[in-house]
Design an enzyme around this catalytic site. Structure first.
Site: not given
Length: 489
Positions: A62, A65, A175
């Protein structure tokens, strides 16, 4: 070694104790409010063209990176986070977000030092942390488990980092987990600055695992300050258990008061039950279902501070890593007065040498025509003169202001002014800014030993001791080469 092509992005104001940026002992320790815009070419060169061999971590599906390890032209190690092309379509929005995070400076953060917007590329550049993640030391260790005192230190340092960010108007951390906690070359735990930056323009924080996210995130997909506290609670669980336990399962253990069942068996009972109970209870409070029932960041610091033990033991000993080098190695050649002063980090002696040398090394760097001798020229030379007087009198802040007026106009370039301002920054405990000025002096005068000497001192102040020793050797060789050419001439 080439010169540094990045452009300086000035902060609104320097971070310091007077500005309410927290304890001064935590600010300005190897960092400054310097923030750079890097070119894509610089970052390609630093990461070997984003080679797969340079990858240190990769994101999920999702939030695609990748983080690379890199080395700049000044030999400083960096982490480079490369976003997907679709994550930030608007380069201005990305740059503003990066600059906001880049204003933060704290020794318990792995600080953001720059960014790059080039075409579709969106990249962040941070200080490199050389001793892996908390996840590696907790979950994937090979020879030594993380001892209890270090687990307590991790909890406090990360709480202090979050409190600092909150105080500076950046309360959202995306996160938060054991992979976001890094260890620097001294073994001290630091919080990655990457979590302070949204993963996407839509403001959402794409979690690596929904089983560990706050309940409210599952409803709206957004992070609040209270969500950060919940995530901190999951990190406390990691520290207690040595495993990544879903909060719902852990809450069942907490409600049953099964602390001993929860504790990491690899600790072999080498912890104080009273301290473990404090952490256990704090984790329980952080993991409350209702956000309003969770503690705030100040509560975290207040709770964790009294239970710290082994406060005098360096982190590298507890982490079981080699002691960082304390000082640059002495170059094999006999040192000149400047080389000797720089090897001893004697700023006062360096100051005396720069004052006595004056501008004799600037000869030939500016050739001005009669037409260029304008009122503006007279004004900037007057600014330089004021800077010289302040520099001589050790009024370093005034000298920086005056030299900056001279430099910012850009009509004349002076390696000596850059070297002098570099030393001023060192006296003001801003080694990053000092390093940049020393590198700019090298750009103007590529073979000038003083530029390399000043870089060596700045690198030492940044605890980059091997690089400082290499730079000192290079400066010594340049100085000897110049002396030989003078004698030969």
């Amino acid at each position: 070694m080439g010169c540094f092509q990045s452009t300086l992005v000035p902060p609104k104001q320097p971070l310091n104790h007077a500005n309410g940026a927290g304890d001064s002992s935590d600010i300005g320790d190897g960092t400054s409010a310097l923030f750079l815009e890097f070119s894509l070419q610089e970052l390609k060169a630093a990461t070997d063209n984003f080679s797969s061999k340079s990858i240190v971590s990769e994101g999920g599906e999702k939030a695609p990176n990748v983080v690379y390890r890199g080395r700049l032209q000044n030999r400083r190690l960096i982490s480079v986070k490369k976003f997907s092309k679709l994550a930030w379509p608007d380069p201005k929005q990305f740059a503003e977000e990066a600059k906001g995070v880049g204003k933060l400076r704290h020794k318990k953060l792995a600080n953001l030092i720059g960014y790059c917007c080039d075409g579709d590329e969106r990249l962040l550049v941070a200080e490199f942390m050389s001793n892996d993640t908390l996840a590696k030391h907790l979950f994937h260790w090979e020879s030594q488990t993380l001892e209890w005192a270090m687990r307590l230190r991790v909890a406090l340092y990360i709480a202090e980092a979050l409190e600092y960010c909150s105080t500076e108007g950046r309360p959202l951390y995306h996160d938060l987990n054991a992979y976001r906690v890094l260890f620097d070359e001294n073994g001290d735990p630091r919080l990655s600055c990457f979590g302070l930056m949204k993963n996407s323009r839509d403001g959402k924080s794409y979690s690596t695992n929904l089983a560990y996210t706050p309940p409210e995130y599952l409803r709206n997909g957004r992070v609040t300050p209270e969500s950060v506290i919940f995530s901190f609670g999951t990190v406390l669980l990691d520290l207690l258990s040595g495993k990544h336990i879903p909060p719902t399962h852990a809450l069942d253990m907490i409600r049953g008061q099964n602390l001993l069942v929860l504790m990491d068996s690899h600790l072999e009972g080498k912890f104080l039950m009273e301290e473990a109970t404090v952490v256990f209870n704090l984790a329980s409070q952080c993991l409350q279902y209702e956000p309003r029932e969770r503690p705030n960041v100040k509560d975290l610091v207040t709770t964790l501070t009294p239970i710290q033990n082994k406060a005098d033991v360096p982190s590298y000993l507890m982490l079981g890593i080699p002691k960082p080098e304390d000082a640059p190695a002495t170059p094999p050649q006999p040192l000149s007065p400047m080389g000797d002063a720089c090897s001893r980090l004697d700023l006062t002696a360096i100051h005396q040498i720069l004052v006595s040398t004056h501008y004799k090394d600037d000869e030939g760097t500016n050739e001005l025509s009669f037409q260029e001798w304008t009122q503006q020229m007279r004004d900037i030379l007057e600014a330089r003169k004021r800077g010289d007087l302040a520099f001589r009198d050790k009024e370093f802040k005034t000298a920086i202001d005056c030299y900056s007026q001279f430099i910012d106009v850009g009509t004349m370039v002076s390696p000596t002014v850059y070297a002098r301002r570099s030393l001023c920054y060192l006296f003001m405990d801003q080694p990053d800014a000092a390093l940049r000025d020393a590198m700019q002096a090298q750009c103007v005068y590529p073979d000038w030993s003083t530029a390399f000497y000043m870089q060596s001192v700045a690198l030492s102040k940044l605890d980059m001791h091997k690089d400082a020793a290499d730079m000192l050797n290079e400066a010594t060789q340049l100085e000897e080469k110049r002396q030989r050419s003078v004698k030969g001439g």
